[in-house]
Enzyme design. Structure first.
Site, mmCIF file in Angstrom:
data_model
loop_
_atom_site.group_PDB
_atom_site.id
_atom_site.type_symbol
_atom_site.label_atom_id
_atom_site.label_comp_id
_atom_site.label_asym_id
_atom_site.label_seq_id
_atom_site.Cartn_x
_atom_site.Cartn_y
_atom_site.Cartn_z
ATOM 1 C CG ASP A 1 -0.264 0.024 2.544
ATOM 2 O OD1 ASP A 1 0.731 -0.723 2.703
ATOM 3 O OD2 ASP A 1 -0.699 0.769 3.442
ATOM 4 C CD GLU B 1 4.163 0.937 7.097
ATOM 5 O OE1 GLU B 1 4.966 1.251 7.997
ATOM 6 O OE2 GLU B 1 3.828 1.723 6.190
#
EC number: 3.5.1.18
Length: 383
Positions: A76, A141
């Site tokens: 991500d 994250e």
């Protein structure tokens, strides 16, 4: 075009803004399965925030008795910000002035690509490698991180999986590739403090109680407090206010309460419980009427010098000629979760000056050396 650069560009094309993975992990899984990795998807989170996690492992000839080296990373990326400020499409990898531009170029799709290609080369050269290799990849994250790495760690812990070494591909370098790696991170402890008063007309303060005035001396004391001296690995613990909210917006009303957001970045010289107790003692000494909600973002972790740091430092110097610096500066990372089940956790990746910024980029000249350093770690620890 090198295999590392091609994979990096392929990953950058995926609009994987947290918690979306947009097929990044499917690309990785295809390549890892071709190498004999056993791949497991762990999907977590509510329907409106589904997180994709990947655990992939290739056992060495020593099986579970051998050492296990894990690469941890996140597919991500943070949002782009104003598109009109970018000089090129953030999800169309673009070369300009020796740099590869795109969201995630530095944080951290180049690192992921580098380790995958390093493993491909390593397995080809050492098909019967002794130790085991694994990947722990998440799409959560950069967000709240409630359903990402922490969920994989919980699953691995429940099944008794032993991790020996973990390299996290966070962009740790500063001026040149390899000049800094992170062998630990400070903990993060946040508080939301609400000090209560009595609302009244500002012309009649004797009819109320101003919570801003009452809180100010306590806040000054908290700001001046020396929480610890740090130690050889960490700077002293820091306490900082981030937001103060009080009042109705009117200029003739004493507010009924004031809310203060604050945060500790703390070292291994302090504990969350000890810091909480000291804050409450200061607030109580000032006889405040208050409520205080705490959030522990993560505890500090530290990897002293040992096999992993030696292998990484040696690989960096062999590839770049740079003597790396072990550091614990900066924010938190998923290392705070992995350190609970892995005794040696170190972060290493490309320079971080452009991360989360408009026109995020990585210098192309660092991409192959990054991959080579990762391969050097594999050679030193699991061959």
């Amino acid at each position: 075009m090198t295999a590392t650069l091609a994979l990096t560009e392929d990953l950058i094309r995926r609009r994987s803004v947290t918690p979306a993975d947009e097929g990044c992990q499917a690309i990785l899984e295809t390549r890892l399965k071709a190498l004999g990795f056993d791949c497991e998807a762990l999907v977590s989170g509510p329907d409106d925030f589904r997180v994709t996690n990947l655990w992939a492992v290739r056992r060495g000839t020593q099986g579970k008795d051998g050492k296990l080296l894990v690469f941890a990373g996140h597919t991500d990326v943070v949002p782009t910000g104003p598109l009109e400020q970018w000089h090129s499409d953030p999800f169309a990898p673009t070369h300009r002035d020796g740099k590869l531009y795109g969201r995630g170029a530095a944080d951290m799709k180049t690192s992921i690509a580098g380790f995958v290609v390093a493993v491909e080369e390593f397995v080809k050269a050492h098909p019967a490698h002794a130790g085991s290799i694994a990947f722990l990849i998440t799409s959560d994250e950069e967000g709240p991180a409630h359903d990402g790495t922490i969920k994989v760690v919980e699953a691995l812990s429940a099944r008794g999986e032993r991790l020996d070494y973990c390299v996290i591909g966070e962009p740790t370098s500063v001026d040149t590739l390899g000049d800094m790696v992170k062998n630990g991170r400070r903990g993060s402890l946040s508080g939301k403090l609400t000090v209560k008063g009595i609302q009244c007309h500002i012309a009649y303060p004797h009819l109320g109680r101003n919570p801003i005035h009452e809180a100010a001396p306590a806040l000054a004391e908290l700001a001046a407090e020396v929480w610890d001296q740090g130690n050889e690995y960490f700077p002293p613990t820091s306490w900082q206010m981030s937001n103060i909210h009080g009042g109705t917006g009117a200029t003739n009303v004493i507010p009924g309460h004031v809310t203060i957001d604050f945060n500790f970045r703390f070292s291994t010289a302090s504990t969350p419980e000890g810091l909480k107790a000291r804050v409450h003692a200061i607030l109580d000494r000032h006889q405040l009427e208050y409520a205080l909600d705490w959030t522990l973002g993560g505890e500090p972790f530290l990897t002293p010098r040992g096999e992993l740091s030696d292998a990484l430092s040696s690989a960096i110097e062999a590839e770049t000629g740079v003597k790396t610096e072990l550091s614990t500066t900066g924010g938190t990372s998923d290392g705070r979760f992995i350190a609970k089940i892995c005794p040696q956790v170190i972060e290493f990746g490309p320079p971080n000056a452009s991360i989360h910024k408009i026109d995020e980029h990585v210098e192309v000249r660092f991409i192959e050396p990054l991959k080579n350093v990762y391969r050097g770690v594999l050679e030193r620890l699991v061959a």
